[in-house]
Write a protein that holds these residues in place. Sequence first.
Motif, short mmCIF file in Angstrom:
data_model
loop_
_atom_site.label_atom_id
_atom_site.label_comp_id
_atom_site.label_asym_id
_atom_site.label_seq_id
_atom_site.Cartn_x
_atom_site.Cartn_y
_atom_site.Cartn_z
N ARG A 10 -9.20 -15.40 -26.03
CA ARG A 10 -9.24 -13.95 -25.84
C ARG A 10 -9.38 -13.57 -24.37
N ASN A 45 -1.27 -4.48 -27.71
CA ASN A 45 -2.13 -5.60 -28.09
C ASN A 45 -3.47 -5.09 -28.62
N LEU A 46 -4.07 -4.13 -27.93
CA LEU A 46 -5.35 -3.59 -28.38
C LEU A 46 -5.24 -2.99 -29.78
N ASP A 50 0.75 -7.16 -31.61
CA ASP A 50 1.06 -8.13 -30.56
C ASP A 50 2.56 -8.29 -30.34
N SER A 317 -8.80 -2.09 -34.73
CA SER A 317 -8.40 -3.19 -33.87
C SER A 317 -8.72 -2.88 -32.41
N ARG A 321 -11.01 -5.31 -30.25
CA ARG A 321 -10.40 -6.07 -29.15
C ARG A 321 -10.87 -5.57 -27.78
N ILE A 326 -8.61 -9.65 -26.27
CA ILE A 326 -7.32 -9.72 -26.97
C ILE A 326 -6.94 -11.18 -27.13
#
Length: 348
Positions: A10, A45-46, A50, A317, A321, A326
Amino acid sequence: MSKAAERGVRYKGPDLKRLGQAILEAVGTPEDLAAIVAGSLVDANLAGHDSHGVIRLTSYVASVRNGQVQPGARAVVESLGDACARVDGAWGWGQPAAHIATDTASKLARANGVGLVTVGRCNHIGRLGEYIEDLSRAGQIGLMTCNSPPAVAPYGGYTRLLGTNPIAWGAPRSPGKPPIVVDFATASIAEGKLRIAHANGSKAPLGAVVDKSGQPTTDTAAFYDGGALTTFGGHKGFGLSVMAELMAGMLSGTGLSSDPDYSNGNGTMLLAIDVGRFLPASDFMEQADALEGRLHAAPTAAGFDAIQMPGEPEWRSRAERTSEGIPVAGATLRAINDLAQELGLSPI
């Protein structure tokens, strides 16, 4: 390498954004535009998507090198009168053009009740939900769609004639609460998500892919060997995809994905609606909150822990994240670091 390492470690969003921005600047992107594009990728991504995140950096740089993207180009707005406008993306980065379109549509809606903006000569704009969230936070309803390179077979066929042609729709909530946002591809699976499955050696969902002979398959490689994606929901997704071609591809001047002269852009259409023209905005938001409450309180079916509102998985998410980082898959990290080193940058 262990399976845990291959799944990825991450990284904090700001760290990924800094590297992404540096990579984009290294291939000729002005600092302000690079910040917008890198920020958009990390935001995807956050949000848990992805497929539209930093995994795109390698293909974005390839698009600069093959001439598809003009990294220094800047989008401009042309008024079409009344509540309509057009953005010329000038074949630069798609995200800055899409943000200009979002701001323009919002201003038109405040002035006229509605605002309709198209974007032509536009490269990949990323996750549509990003722009719809902006409109929703401004107290407006937003609807957005775009076409994309042919990857999807029409319902009843098996050759590539349609793009994945996503549609996003959003509505505002009370201040401090996340907006209601729907954002999905009209294909059974977004090509970016199939790309991740292919890279990870996973199977495609049953019914999402046909091979070049039209036979259903779960083999992701079949798509990249001349196969096609299918539309979600059969004829329903097909109908939405066709309308995306007409409303976004045609109105923007980009053309149809199936046209032999199609330029691989994202022809885009964005509609903003000022809720306050139809009823007090506070009343609308109060009722939206009440709807959420009733849906959350409904009994869950077998196999479900909770009923989530559209957009809720993304906000959950984002919170997780932002706090914990991430996850970046090993293969993606290696590709990004290799690219950074090639460009004379320090890897992450």
